[in-house]
Write a protein that holds these residues in place. Sequence first.
Motif, PDB file in Angstrom:
ATOM      1  N   ASP A 203       0.909  19.552   5.338  1.00 16.98           N
ATOM      2  CA  ASP A 203       0.876  18.220   5.686  1.00 16.98           C
ATOM      3  C   ASP A 203       1.535  17.748   6.915  1.00 16.98           C
ATOM      4  O   ASP A 203       1.263  16.929   7.894  1.00 16.98           O
TER       5      ASP A 203
ATOM      6  N   SER B  94       4.470  13.015   1.434  1.00 14.96           N
ATOM      7  CA  SER B  94       3.962  14.247   1.149  1.00 14.96           C
ATOM      8  C   SER B  94       4.894  15.008   0.080  1.00 14.96           C
ATOM      9  O   SER B  94       4.261  15.650  -0.878  1.00 14.96           O
TER      10      SER B  94
ATOM     11  N   LYS C 133      -3.704   8.134  13.481  1.00 15.23           N
ATOM     12  CA  LYS C 133      -5.065   8.485  14.473  1.00 15.23           C
ATOM     13  C   LYS C 133      -5.644   7.122  14.886  1.00 15.23           C
ATOM     14  O   LYS C 133      -6.297   7.239  15.923  1.00 15.23           O
TER      15      LYS C 133
ATOM     16  N   LEU D 157      -1.026  18.795   9.368  1.00 14.61           N
ATOM     17  CA  LEU D 157      -2.009  17.513   9.360  1.00 14.61           C
ATOM     18  C   LEU D 157      -1.405  16.564  10.287  1.00 14.61           C
ATOM     19  O   LEU D 157      -2.312  15.875  11.091  1.00 14.61           O
TER      20      LEU D 157
ATOM     21  N   SER E  33      -0.040   8.430   0.762  1.00 14.45           N
ATOM     22  CA  SER E  33      -0.164   9.560   0.988  1.00 14.45           C
ATOM     23  C   SER E  33      -0.032  10.156   2.296  1.00 14.45           C
ATOM     24  O   SER E  33      -0.388   9.322   3.216  1.00 14.45           O
ATOM     25  N   PRO E  34       0.107  11.411   2.568  1.00 13.73           N
ATOM     26  CA  PRO E  34       0.355  11.819   3.998  1.00 13.73           C
ATOM     27  C   PRO E  34      -1.142  11.834   4.606  1.00 13.73           C
ATOM     28  O   PRO E  34      -1.114  11.314   5.853  1.00 13.73           O
ATOM     29  N   GLU E  35      -2.142  12.016   3.881  1.00  8.28           N
ATOM     30  CA  GLU E  35      -3.423  11.711   4.718  1.00  8.28           C
ATOM     31  C   GLU E  35      -3.717  10.263   5.042  1.00  8.28           C
ATOM     32  O   GLU E  35      -4.059  10.012   6.148  1.00  8.28           O
ATOM     33  N   GLU E  36      -3.123   9.146   4.275  1.00 11.12           N
ATOM     34  CA  GLU E  36      -3.160   7.860   4.604  1.00 11.12           C
ATOM     35  C   GLU E  36      -2.271   7.665   5.916  1.00 11.12           C
ATOM     36  O   GLU E  36      -2.817   6.890   6.640  1.00 11.12           O
TER      37      GLU E  36
ATOM     38  N   ALA F 234      -1.645   9.906   8.125  1.00 10.37           N
ATOM     39  CA  ALA F 234      -2.334  10.582   9.203  1.00 10.37           C
ATOM     40  C   ALA F 234      -3.542   9.597   9.829  1.00 10.37           C
ATOM     41  O   ALA F 234      -3.675   9.611  11.016  1.00 10.37           O
ATOM     42  N   ASP F 235      -4.183   9.198   8.960  1.00 12.89           N
ATOM     43  CA  ASP F 235      -5.465   8.366   9.476  1.00 12.89           C
ATOM     44  C   ASP F 235      -4.768   7.031   9.996  1.00 12.89           C
ATOM     45  O   ASP F 235      -5.299   6.617  11.131  1.00 12.89           O
TER      46      ASP F 235
ATOM     47  N   THR G 102      -2.638  14.651  14.963  1.00 14.65           N
ATOM     48  CA  THR G 102      -3.016  13.368  15.074  1.00 14.65           C
ATOM     49  C   THR G 102      -3.087  12.605  16.479  1.00 14.65           C
ATOM     50  O   THR G 102      -4.214  12.480  16.554  1.00 14.65           O
TER      51      THR G 102
END
Length: 348
Positions: free
Chosen positions: A97, A78, A57, A100, A48-51, A53-54, A104
């Motif tokens: 996304d 995404s 970061k 997002l 996922s895009p959240e994974e 981005a994390d 980062t």
Amino acid sequence: MRTNKKDFVFFVGDMAMNFRTISFDGKTVEVLDQTLLPFKELYRKLSSPEEMADAIKRLVVRGAPLIGVSAAYGVVLSALVHKKEGITGLRKGVSGDIKLLAGTRPTAVNLFYALERMENILHCDVNSLQELVHLLIEEAEKIHKEDMQMCSRIGDFGEPLVPDGGVIMTQCNAGALATSGIGTALAPIYRARENGKNVTVYVPETRPLLQGARLTAWELSKNGIPSTIICDSARGLVLKSKKVNLCMVGADRIAKNGDTANKIGTYSLAVLAKENGVPFWVASPKSTFDEKIETGQDIPIEERDGDEVRKIAGKRIAPSLPVFNPAFDVTEASLITGFITDKGIVKL
Ligand code: MRU
């Protein structure tokens, strides 16, 4: 999901590397978790895009060129997530996304360069949702391929600067781990070695996150290049000893006047190099040159959590006091001998 890949040999361009920083299988992105090196070689699957981005970061993936490639694949993840929402829904979801991912890390221009290219594709005319997803994947793979090629070219252009028996000092990690190819600052060294030259590298540990000691020393030894790790504070003594032929570092963003942002400690290395008459080269693809920025003063410098300084490998080594933790600094063009780019050498 995690996978372990021991004794992995991967060809980047024409050279064998013993690891692969990033790959895409059509559904998920697999990255080598650089926070665990040199003790664990662990590959993580991101979906996922959240994974993604994390991962950017937390420096699971890091180094300006690799951040750019990772962000491009983050946009693809995404698109795969938002595919079920139709073209309008997909465009809206992916735009969110992209913001997002853009939030980062502020310094490496490669992140914004890659996201801008992906965003242009997102808004182009298409006949179907499938076509849009296909074009986004195609663009991310193009960015990935270009990164590998530019590393090879930096290696070719920089190789003649490396003398047989040469001793080089670098900073942080601007090697294969910072890219999807053979690196930027380490590419000429890999090429020189491939051409039969003996090369050794001084590797400053690069506090606070020790990318030199943990990553550069690891990838050099994996690829048969001798190196000596030193404390950041020993760089002056070593440069004064006249044992070092040249310094070679990477870059996160280069302003129009040649001022260069790179890992914290690069500026002081350049001052020490100048004082001791050691040539100071910056190896970087054209995509790291930011045409929108006039001088280094306008480059945004990332500040990171104080615990990165208060702790070493998770263990507290300082009292709970305020910390100033800039991740990058700017080296003025006047301290730089020249740039080794994928288009050729630019002497200053
Ligand atoms: O914070 P990092 O580990 O992403 O910093 C990396 C560097 O400063 C590299 O020298 C730079 O990105 C050039 S990489 C080819």
